[in-house]
Design an enzyme around this catalytic site. Structure first.
Site, mmCIF file in Angstrom:
data_model
loop_
_atom_site.group_PDB
_atom_site.id
_atom_site.type_symbol
_atom_site.label_atom_id
_atom_site.label_comp_id
_atom_site.label_asym_id
_atom_site.label_seq_id
_atom_site.Cartn_x
_atom_site.Cartn_y
_atom_site.Cartn_z
ATOM 1 N N SER A 11 0.825 -1.207 0.000
ATOM 2 C CA SER A 11 0.000 0.000 0.000
ATOM 3 C C SER A 11 0.863 1.261 0.000
ATOM 4 O O SER A 11 0.382 2.340 -0.317
ATOM 5 C CB SER A 11 -0.902 0.002 1.237
ATOM 6 O OG SER A 11 -0.098 -0.079 2.396
ATOM 7 N N CYS A 73 2.552 -6.951 1.628
ATOM 8 C CA CYS A 73 1.590 -6.238 2.462
ATOM 9 C C CYS A 73 0.676 -7.279 3.098
ATOM 10 O O CYS A 73 0.024 -8.055 2.373
ATOM 11 C CB CYS A 73 0.786 -5.287 1.576
ATOM 12 S SG CYS A 73 -0.549 -4.425 2.430
#
Ligand code: DGL
Length: 268
Positions: A11, A73
């Site tokens: 992200s 992530c």
């Protein structure tokens, strides 16, 4: 032998901690990194929206002919991994199963803390994978939603941050954990503060290590490592401010970082 690059995404800047470990273990692999810095944080978003973002990013990475993708992530791994695996004909590696394996290998007293974003904690994936390996263990998950905004703002060494670290980590040391999973790829950037608060008796597990090892094993299984004469120059793409990203990346990575390319990810 396969000299095509590996795609790595997060992200934001957190996935750089995974890229750093991939470069250490696989120094000849070139990486195409995407940081979704315009849409960070993912931690409180609806899981299906995170799946859609992940799909866009993988479509983008595949325009660079990547031979494998690492979801660097946890928040994206939790809802997206099964979709991305079934929709793509290249290997897709997440960070949660490797992190769970690392934690099980590290604990001696069987009490494991997991810190992560709200999305990762709500998914229940860390306890699931840890208990699948050894059901006798006890897992203490804790969402730390205040960490990512502080890290993305570069506030990793301030007294205010230390106070927030204390507030979260003391809840877990009170449970007598001996192992703490940094279940968000941003958190190794707070490692000094977290380690000081957790104390010597607690082993910090950064899933990046096992993740890079899984990537190595995956490439070996497909005879897909880059040749040993490649000196890779990684490429960086972001949806937000490329200047900020580069400054940040140069603090995290041991090598020079070229200008990141701003990318309209919504197009993919
Ligand atoms: N780095 C991401 C992770 O590992 C989370 C950051 C975010 O909330 O966007 O979970």
């Amino acid at each position: 032998m396969d000299n095509r690059p590996v795609g790595v995404f997060d992200s934001g800047v957190g996935g750089l901690t995974v890229l750093r470990e991939i470069s250490r273990q696989l120094p000849h692999e070139k990486v195409i990194y995407f940081g979704d810095t315009a849409r960070v944080p993912y931690g409180d978003r609806d899981p299906m929206q995170v799946v859609d973002f992940s799909r866009q990013i993988v479509r983008f990475l595949r325009t660079h002919d990547v031979k494998a993708v690492v979801i660097a992530c946890n928040t994206a791994t939790a809802p997206s991994l099964p979709y991305l695996r079934s929709e793509n004909d290249i290997p897709v590696i997440g960070v949660i199963e490797p992190g769970a394996r690392g934690a099980v290998a590290a604990t001696k007293n069987g009490r494991i803390g997991v810190i992560a974003t709200s999305g990762t904690i709500k998914s229940g994936q860390y306890p699931k994978h840890i208990l699948e390996i050894d059901p006798s263990l006890e897992v203490f998950p804790l969402a730390c939603p205040r960490f990512v905004p502080l890290i993305e703002a570069g506030r990793t060494h301030e007294p205010e941050t230390a106070a927030i670290v204390h507030e979260y980590i003391s809840q877990l040391t009170a449970r007598d954990i001996d192992t703490l999973v940094l279940g968000c790829t941003h958190y190794p950037l707070l490692r000094d503060l977290i380690g000081a608060e957790a104390g010597d008796k607690v082993t910090l597990v950064d899933p990046a290590r096992e993740t890079a090892a899984e990537l190595a094993a995956t490439l070996d299984a497909m005879d897909g490592r880059a040749s040993a004469d490649v000196i890779p120059v990684h490429e960086y793409y972001v949806s937000g401010d490329p200047v900020f990203f580069r400054k940040f990346a140069e603090k995290v990575l041991p090598c020079a970082v070229p200008e990141a390319v701003k990318t309209d990810i919504e197009k993919y």
